[in-house]
Design a protein around this motif. Structure first.
Motif, PDB file in Angstrom:
ATOM      1  N   PHE A 405       0.840  -1.200   0.000  1.00  0.00           N
ATOM      2  CA  PHE A 405       0.000   0.000   0.000  1.00  0.00           C
ATOM      3  C   PHE A 405       0.882   1.260   0.000  1.00  0.00           C
ATOM      4  O   PHE A 405       0.680   2.172  -0.813  1.00  0.00           O
ATOM      5  CB  PHE A 405      -0.902  -0.028   1.236  1.00  0.00           C
ATOM      6  N   ILE A 406       1.876   1.289   0.882  1.00  0.00           N
ATOM      7  CA  ILE A 406       2.750   2.466   0.994  1.00  0.00           C
ATOM      8  C   ILE A 406       3.569   2.642  -0.287  1.00  0.00           C
ATOM      9  O   ILE A 406       3.667   3.746  -0.828  1.00  0.00           O
ATOM     10  CB  ILE A 406       3.656   2.348   2.233  1.00  0.00           C
ATOM     11  N   VAL A 411       4.648   5.561  -5.542  1.00  0.00           N
ATOM     12  CA  VAL A 411       4.836   5.645  -6.989  1.00  0.00           C
ATOM     13  C   VAL A 411       3.567   6.095  -7.697  1.00  0.00           C
ATOM     14  O   VAL A 411       3.548   6.226  -8.913  1.00  0.00           O
ATOM     15  CB  VAL A 411       5.326   4.300  -7.589  1.00  0.00           C
ATOM     16  N   GLY A 412       2.504   6.313  -6.944  1.00  0.00           N
ATOM     17  CA  GLY A 412       1.291   6.855  -7.518  1.00  0.00           C
ATOM     18  C   GLY A 412       0.494   5.867  -8.352  1.00  0.00           C
ATOM     19  O   GLY A 412      -0.128   6.226  -9.334  1.00  0.00           O
ATOM     20  N   ILE A 422      -5.686  -3.623  -3.670  1.00  0.00           N
ATOM     21  CA  ILE A 422      -5.870  -3.358  -2.245  1.00  0.00           C
ATOM     22  C   ILE A 422      -6.690  -2.083  -2.141  1.00  0.00           C
ATOM     23  O   ILE A 422      -6.256  -1.017  -2.555  1.00  0.00           O
ATOM     24  CB  ILE A 422      -4.521  -3.180  -1.533  1.00  0.00           C
ATOM     25  N   GLU A 423      -7.903  -2.224  -1.594  1.00  0.00           N
ATOM     26  CA  GLU A 423      -8.777  -1.066  -1.528  1.00  0.00           C
ATOM     27  C   GLU A 423      -9.043  -0.680  -0.084  1.00  0.00           C
ATOM     28  O   GLU A 423      -8.531  -1.295   0.852  1.00  0.00           O
ATOM     29  CB  GLU A 423     -10.067  -1.368  -2.288  1.00  0.00           C
ATOM     30  N   SER A 424      -9.855   0.331   0.050  1.00  0.00           N
ATOM     31  CA  SER A 424     -10.084   0.937   1.363  1.00  0.00           C
ATOM     32  C   SER A 424     -10.446  -0.100   2.432  1.00  0.00           C
ATOM     33  O   SER A 424      -9.923  -0.075   3.543  1.00  0.00           O
ATOM     34  CB  SER A 424     -11.161   1.999   1.200  1.00  0.00           C
ATOM     35  N   LYS A 425     -11.292  -1.062   2.093  1.00  0.00           N
ATOM     36  CA  LYS A 425     -11.737  -2.032   3.100  1.00  0.00           C
ATOM     37  C   LYS A 425     -10.565  -2.844   3.658  1.00  0.00           C
ATOM     38  O   LYS A 425     -10.413  -3.003   4.873  1.00  0.00           O
ATOM     39  CB  LYS A 425     -12.778  -2.961   2.474  1.00  0.00           C
ATOM     40  N   GLU A 426      -9.723  -3.338   2.746  1.00  0.00           N
ATOM     41  CA  GLU A 426      -8.607  -4.181   3.200  1.00  0.00           C
ATOM     42  C   GLU A 426      -7.601  -3.365   3.996  1.00  0.00           C
ATOM     43  O   GLU A 426      -7.032  -3.831   4.986  1.00  0.00           O
ATOM     44  CB  GLU A 426      -7.894  -4.830   2.010  1.00  0.00           C
ATOM     45  N   VAL A 427      -7.359  -2.118   3.551  1.00  0.00           N
ATOM     46  CA  VAL A 427      -6.398  -1.287   4.273  1.00  0.00           C
ATOM     47  C   VAL A 427      -6.903  -0.982   5.675  1.00  0.00           C
ATOM     48  O   VAL A 427      -6.159  -1.044   6.648  1.00  0.00           O
ATOM     49  CB  VAL A 427      -6.122   0.021   3.492  1.00  0.00           C
ATOM     50  N   ILE A 541      12.011  -3.090   0.574  1.00  0.00           N
ATOM     51  CA  ILE A 541      10.946  -2.164   0.985  1.00  0.00           C
ATOM     52  C   ILE A 541      10.212  -2.715   2.202  1.00  0.00           C
ATOM     53  O   ILE A 541       9.903  -1.996   3.147  1.00  0.00           O
ATOM     54  CB  ILE A 541       9.970  -1.928  -0.189  1.00  0.00           C
ATOM     55  N   LEU A 542       9.998  -4.028   2.183  1.00  0.00           N
ATOM     56  CA  LEU A 542       9.301  -4.665   3.307  1.00  0.00           C
ATOM     57  C   LEU A 542      10.088  -4.475   4.607  1.00  0.00           C
ATOM     58  O   LEU A 542       9.525  -4.089   5.643  1.00  0.00           O
ATOM     59  CB  LEU A 542       9.108  -6.162   3.014  1.00  0.00           C
TER      60      LEU A 542
END
Lengths: 568, 208
Positions: A405-406, A411-412, A422-427, A541-542
């Motif tokens: 997500f990050i 990178v936009g 990955i959408e709002s619900k999962e985040v 990155i992780l």
């Protein structure tokens, strides 16, 4: 003066190589257990399992919705905890009590039952005197098996949400979370019981006792009276590590020679802790249809492991506070450590036990130097990233989803994991699962410092670290301790018990809901615009996300504890 | 639906409590007792037919004619706890009064272990006690050195674990070398030295 501990490094390298060599065969076996139509072990286990399912009255092929899966998991765990609670409260009047253990008080029994059903294994009692042999067997050993099986089941269900939907020959077709009882029973019959049997036999051969004879009072070589506490130790010790449980038969856990008598048992216990967590990640890779996805995660975890171990080995080369005394510290900071393991055998064990969800100890963490003790504490704050049966794959996948997500935000691009947006619900669900951990640790520690300051066993910064460690280990469902804390008070028994329950039973359903939501999504294959998670760049990155999130969350509180003590 | 789930959970609890909590440990008791009964019973050591301890579990030795083991007990003292520093300096004073020839005491001899019952000390911690034990017992330093070497265990495969000596086994072997006559003389010497040592420690701890 930092010395380089070559023996420690060689030991660590050998252990990592052995575990990596076991990853594919054991991981492949795990895949067959949960996800394949049939395997060559069916003839061995099949008839027994069919009989079991008949007795239990469940249909293992029935597909469960995520709600039903969670409900059954909670129901079974709740019942087991209640049964264990009742036995602990009445153990004095039950059979198999040759050491005369008294009934447990209600607050301690609550703490113990929640501790073992949540796979935490925090202990506010001393097992050799305060538990009967029956309790060691039908409370502790029993819950070590079943809490690990629950964790493995949740891990298997979680994987199904992310699994590739390509039709592959030999794999079971499942359109749902699977069946909780199928996962739970097979975890025991095919994974935990057979492996525990093998490890127990190795331990017995090395001298770990396995007897029903009671404690032996004898005269020492110089005529003093002493007692040797014995019992069914080997059968507990094996599942304690394989199931990433960690609770000791003895108060001194794996430091006590009867639990961990030789350098060989030390290595066997370390490997036993690591093998299933890493194999589970490998199985995840097989199921998503790309094992490189798993190897990147395993690689990132091993980097964290090695860095933490290096800091720990360097920190424990001496205790500066003793440098003015006529002491030769070339063996390192040996207060609280055993000669047969030395600093390196102790530190490798400690990093393993806290990077997985185990929590057994072969040395007293409370007596580590400030920075040496910071190592296990940090790993708990990162929620024991290898996790294992404590939380299945859940804790590492929380970080993965946040990292994707990050990275996507940076990178936009619309963040995507394994072809699913990955959408709002999962985040939201993932963030909630992530936040439970620091809230429990920081809130609990604040309450502990106010209401239970008298329980601290050391003065100053170090006493604060003891309290912080207790809530961190409870929230991470780890169970290791800065054991100077006088943990057997009603306040600590109840609040730590509740912390353990929330740490497991809030995170589990949240992450299964995330998995379920991924299961409903359309899959878009990788294209040139996708940020790939099967490349080493993602591994970096992780690691960055894990370190930054951990540091941002916990740095202030660490200043009050180990960092303050180190800088003093 | 919920009722059948509840029954399944109940039956699963009972079945696996029996399987994992009774059948598994009891089966292992059976196997262990047949395969290696002495180990399964705790690796007990006997002297003249009576149990004097376990080969795996350490015990305290206060008689100066014996090799001393690590300080017993578990304190969980933090690295900067004044109690730790006071205790270590007291142990240093005690070891120096017992073994006046040493300048620095190896750390394992003056710190508590993780179990509180560490069966081992480092080989150098055993070797430095040889002059004292030789004086008290009349056994030559050569013989004692050979004894320590004989009871020294090395790391498994050269890397796993640390070199170590099992103190109880070493002392039992030492005892077997003593004849009743030398034993009496040794006991008298040892009592005198012990009195001196505890005096020195007491003086030292008042000083600190």
């Amino acid at each position: 003066m930092v010395q380089v501990d070559f023996a420690g490094i060689v030991q660590a390298i050998i252990i990592i190589v052995v575990v990596l060599a076991l990853t594919r065969p054991v991981g492949g076996y795990v895949v067959a257990v949960y996800f394949k139509e049939r395997s060559r072990f069916d003839t061995l286990f099949g008839p027994f399992e069919r009989a079991l399912f008949r007795i239990l009255g469940v249909n293992p092929t029935e597909n469960m919705s995520v709600k039903r899966y969670i409900l059954n998991l909670l129901l079974l765990n709740g019942l087991m905890a209640v049964v264990v609670l009742v036995i602990l409260l009445n153990q004095a009047s039950l059979p198999l009590n040759p050491n005369g253990a008294p009934n447990m008080a209600i607050d301690q029994a609550f703490n113990t039952a929640t501790s073992f059903i949540t796979n935490t294994n925090w202990q506010s009692y001393a097992g050799e005197t305060q538990l009967s042999y029956l309790s060691q067997m039908v409370c502790i050993t029993f819950l070590m098996f079943t809490s690990a099986a629950t964790g493995l089941a949740a891990g298997a269900a979680f994987i199904r949400g992310f699994a590739s939907r390509d039709k592959r020959p030999g794999f079971r077709q499942i359109s749902g979370m699977g069946n909780f009882y199928f996962d739970f029973v097979r975890s025991l019959t095919r994974v935990l019981i057979p492996l525990a049997l093998i490890v127990s036999l190795i331990l017995v051969a090395q001298g770990v006792p396995q007897t029903l004879n009671g404690p032996l009072t004898y005269k020492t070589a110089e005529g003093a009276s002493d007692t040797l506490y014995r019992g069914p130790v080997a059968s507990l010790e094996s599942i304690k590590h394989l199931g990433t449980n960690g609770g000791g038969y003895y108060a001194q856990n794996s430091a006590f020679p009867y639990e961990n008598p030789t350098p060989v048992t030390n290595v066997v216990e370390i490997v036993a802790m690591l093998v299933l967590p890493i194999s589970l990640i490998y199985a995840f890779g097989v199921l998503v249809g790309n094992t490189r996805e798993a190897w990147v995660l395993i690689g990132a975890l091993i980097v964290i492991f090695v860095v933490m171990l290096s800091i720990g080995l360097a920190a424990e080369t001496s205790n500066q506070a003793l440098s003015n005394l006529a002491v030769n510290q070339s063996a390192g900071n040996m207060q609280g450590k055993e000669v047969r393991f030395g600093v390196s055998g102790s530190m490798i064990f400690t990093v393993t036990t806290t990077s997985t969800g185990t929590g057994s100890v072969n040395s007293m963490l409370d007596s580590y130097t400030a920075l040496g003790g910071l190592v296990p504490l940090s790993l708990l704050m990162l929620n024991s990233p290898f996790a294992g049966e404590g939380s299945g794959l859940l804790s590492i996948l929380i970080y993965v989803i946040l990292a994707v997500f990050i990275a996507g935000l940076m990178v936009g691009r619309a963040p995507q994991y394994l072809g699913r947006k990955i959408e709002s619900k999962e985040v939201k669900l993932t963030l909630l699962a992530f936040l439970v951990h620091p809230i429990l640790i920081l809130g609990g520690t604040a309450a502990g410092v106010v209401f239970a300051a008298g329980a601290m066993g050391n003065p100053g910064f170090h006493g604060f670290t003891e309290m912080l460690y207790a809530y961190a280990t409870a929230a991470a469902n780890n169970g290791s301790a800065f054991a100077g804390l006088h943990a057997d008070t009603p306040f600590l028994n109840y609040t730590l018990g509740i912390t353990m329950l929330l740490g497991r039973y809030v995170t589990f359903p949240l992450m299964l809901l995330v998995s379920n939501s991924f299961m409903q999504k359309k899959i878009t294959p990788y294209d040139v615009g996708t940020f790939r998670t099967d490349k080493w760049l993602f591994g970096l990155i992780l690691i960055g996300v894990i370190v930054i999130l951990g540091a941002l969350t916990f740095f202030p509180v660490l200043v009050l504890g180990p960092l303050g003590e180190a800088l003093l | 639906m919920l009722k059948s789930d509840l029954f399944a959970a109940l039956k699963t609890t009972v079945v696996f409590l029996v399987l994992c909590g009774l059948v598994f440990p009891l089966l292992l008791v059976g196997i262990a007792q047949i395969a290696d009964k002495p180990a399964a019973e705790g690796s007990l050591l006997t002297q003249n037919g009576t149990v004097v301890g376990s080969a795996l579990v350490g015990q305290p030795f206060s008689d100066p004619m014996h090799f001393q083991s690590r300080p017993s007990g578990v304190s969980n003292w933090g690295p900067n706890n004044p109690a730790l520093i006071a205790n270590v300096s007291q142990q240093v004073a005690y070891q120096k009064s017992l073994n006046p020839s040493i300048s620095l005491v190896p750390i394992d001899l003056v710190t508590q272990s993780g179990s509180g019952a560490d069966p081992n000390i480092a080989p150098e911690s055993a070797l430095l006690q040889i002059p004292r034990i030789s004086n008290l017992t009349g056994i030559s330093q050569d013989v004692l050195t050979r004894l320590v070497n004989q009871y020294t265990e090395n790391p498994v495969a050269g890397v796993f674990g640390e070199p170590r000596v099992n103190v109880l086994q070493l002392n039992l072997a030492l005892d077997s070398l003593l004849t009743p006559a030398t034993l009496n003389a040794a006991e008298a010497n040892a009592t005198a030295l012990n009195a001196l040592a505890s005096n020195a420690t007491a003086t030292n701890s008042t000083a600190t």
